[in-house]
Scaffold this motif. Sequence first.
Motif, short mmCIF file in Angstrom:
data_model
loop_
_atom_site.label_atom_id
_atom_site.label_comp_id
_atom_site.label_asym_id
_atom_site.label_seq_id
_atom_site.Cartn_x
_atom_site.Cartn_y
_atom_site.Cartn_z
N VAL A 48 0.83 -1.21 0.00
CA VAL A 48 0.00 0.00 0.00
C VAL A 48 0.86 1.26 0.00
N TYR A 49 1.85 1.30 0.87
CA TYR A 49 2.59 2.54 1.08
C TYR A 49 3.75 2.66 0.11
N THR A 50 3.43 3.11 -1.09
CA THR A 50 4.44 3.48 -2.07
C THR A 50 5.08 4.81 -1.66
N PRO A 51 6.22 5.19 -2.25
CA PRO A 51 6.78 6.51 -1.95
C PRO A 51 5.79 7.66 -2.20
N ALA A 52 5.02 7.56 -3.28
CA ALA A 52 4.07 8.63 -3.59
C ALA A 52 2.97 8.73 -2.54
N LEU A 53 2.38 7.61 -2.17
CA LEU A 53 1.30 7.64 -1.19
C LEU A 53 1.82 8.03 0.19
N THR A 54 3.02 7.56 0.54
CA THR A 54 3.60 7.92 1.83
C THR A 54 3.87 9.41 1.90
N ASP B 88 -9.27 -2.28 -1.80
CA ASP B 88 -9.54 -2.74 -0.44
C ASP B 88 -8.85 -1.81 0.55
N PRO B 89 -9.48 -1.51 1.66
CA PRO B 89 -8.84 -0.62 2.63
C PRO B 89 -7.66 -1.31 3.30
N CYS B 90 -6.68 -0.54 3.67
CA CYS B 90 -5.55 -1.08 4.42
C CYS B 90 -5.90 -1.07 5.91
N SER B 91 -5.05 -1.67 6.70
CA SER B 91 -5.26 -1.66 8.15
C SER B 91 -5.15 -0.25 8.68
N ASP B 92 -5.92 0.05 9.73
CA ASP B 92 -5.83 1.38 10.32
C ASP B 92 -4.70 1.46 11.36
N ASN B 93 -3.92 0.39 11.48
CA ASN B 93 -2.75 0.42 12.35
C ASN B 93 -1.70 1.34 11.72
N THR B 94 -1.05 2.15 12.53
CA THR B 94 -0.11 3.14 12.00
C THR B 94 1.29 2.58 11.77
N GLY B 95 1.54 1.36 12.17
CA GLY B 95 2.90 0.82 12.09
C GLY B 95 3.47 0.82 10.69
N ALA B 96 2.71 0.32 9.71
CA ALA B 96 3.22 0.25 8.34
C ALA B 96 3.48 1.65 7.78
N TYR B 97 2.60 2.57 8.07
CA TYR B 97 2.78 3.95 7.60
C TYR B 97 4.03 4.58 8.22
N CYS B 98 4.22 4.42 9.51
CA CYS B 98 5.37 5.02 10.18
C CYS B 98 6.67 4.43 9.68
N ARG B 99 6.68 3.13 9.39
CA ARG B 99 7.89 2.52 8.83
C ARG B 99 8.17 3.04 7.42
N ALA B 100 7.11 3.21 6.63
CA ALA B 100 7.29 3.75 5.28
C ALA B 100 7.76 5.20 5.34
N ARG B 101 7.21 5.97 6.25
CA ARG B 101 7.58 7.37 6.39
C ARG B 101 9.07 7.51 6.73
N ARG C 250 -3.65 16.01 12.87
CA ARG C 250 -2.26 16.02 12.46
C ARG C 250 -1.55 14.70 12.80
N SER C 251 -2.20 13.82 13.52
CA SER C 251 -1.59 12.60 14.01
C SER C 251 -1.39 11.58 12.90
N CYS C 252 -0.55 10.58 13.17
CA CYS C 252 -0.35 9.49 12.22
C CYS C 252 -1.65 8.68 12.04
N THR C 253 -2.41 8.56 13.13
CA THR C 253 -3.70 7.86 13.03
C THR C 253 -4.62 8.55 12.03
N ALA C 254 -4.67 9.87 12.08
CA ALA C 254 -5.51 10.62 11.14
C ALA C 254 -4.98 10.50 9.72
N ALA C 255 -3.65 10.49 9.56
CA ALA C 255 -3.07 10.34 8.22
C ALA C 255 -3.43 8.98 7.62
#
Length: 466
Positions: A48-54, A88-101, A69-74
């Motif tokens: 899900v978290y490509t460079p563009a989407l991240t 399909d929606p991704c998980s609402d867990n912020t772990g994958a997003y924070c790792r991609a960021r 402004r939180s990661c949860t909201a992002a």
Amino acid sequence: MPFYRFRLVLLSFLQHAGLPFAQALPEESIQQAFDDEGVAFGQGPDDVYTPALTLWAFLSQALFADEQRSCTAAVARVVVLLVALGRDPCSDNTGAYCRARAKLPVAVIRRLTEQLADECATQVPQLWLWKGRHVHLVDGTTVSMPDTPSNQADYPQPSTQPPGLGFPIARLVVLLSLATGMLTAMELGPYQGKETGETALFRQMLARLRPGAIVLADRYYCSYFMIALLAELGIDFVGRLHQGRTANYRRGARLGPGDHIVYWRRPDQPDWMDDETYERMPLVLRIREVHVHVQEPGFRVEAFDVVTTLADADTYRRDDLAELYHQRWLVELDIRTLKITLGMDVLRCKTAEMVRREIWTCLLAYNSIRKTMLQAALPAGRSPRQLSFTTAMQKIAASWGTLPVCSAATALRLIDVHLEDLVAHQVGHRPDRVEPRAVKRRPKKQKLLMQPRGEARQALLAGVLE
């Protein structure tokens, strides 16, 4: 799919190919910056978290305040985008997003920020320049961040604060364009220590200036060696006379009332300057000093002296220099925009490396919003300084998740509507406005924490504190 490409980011900032400045940092340039750094995560079919989407989600955090402004909201905004695109929606867990960021290189975000400012500067009309020249505003400020070991290691809290009761603090020096309002360069470092002052940080960004430019600064930057280093690069200086110097208009070559040419002698070699550079510095500097009277009531000073290397009194009249220095106040407003409107005053990231990512992402968002303001101002025959940054940010935020899922025709219509409305919301011209530096609303009284939070918590559990 759109979220794989950086067109997603451009579209969300109200961009389309038919606008002026459209070729300032197009999608291909963004992709090239990531390719040059070898950034290629999120390439799998289920990723899900490509460079563009991240980057899109990270930038969105700069546009919203407080809980939004939180990661949860992002991540919630990412879920909405995916569902709206029929995925399909991704998980609402912020772990994958924070790792991609954390995989977005600071160097790439910085490159995009500076490149956007440079490319827009080459396209501005002459009417926006000061006597056909680019003027850069320079000033410093500070930002604070969470009290964590990583942040404390790179940006220690002031030594006057007891351990556990202060916050890490970083000093920033910014260089901004008078014409476009864009950030041209930024350097940051610890708040205190050797070579951490504003002038030391400013010297690190001199390479970002181009010959023929003018630096507009306050009295803190008005030193012999700063002016000499700028002159060596073909850059002129305009600033207020340093408090350690006195102007004597009975001496020097008189150009008019309160206007003369003087020569400053080279001081002793400072500790920060090496022998080779010192020997390269001229023995004297030809300096023009101009006495300025302030006629507007409410100003804290009634008169001051402007120092400049613009010695041609026919081209650069005394009144021109006075008016130019008056515009130095814009850098204070731009810094307030960065710190308050974009929320950089108190950062959220808990490691020093992520703090640097957060800062540069906010700066990229700032320049992207400024680009949108340029695109609204130019067709309307306005200066971008006449438009409201806050209004521009609000319009971008309002359609942040809508534009990527609209039809092409609807997206173009919505962008045009936003740009037309932005021109209608001009910053009020209030030259005689006077406001006290005080607030009316009383803050709620809270006790101050006088010991580290962990100790205070243990005291509460022991019944020592109320």
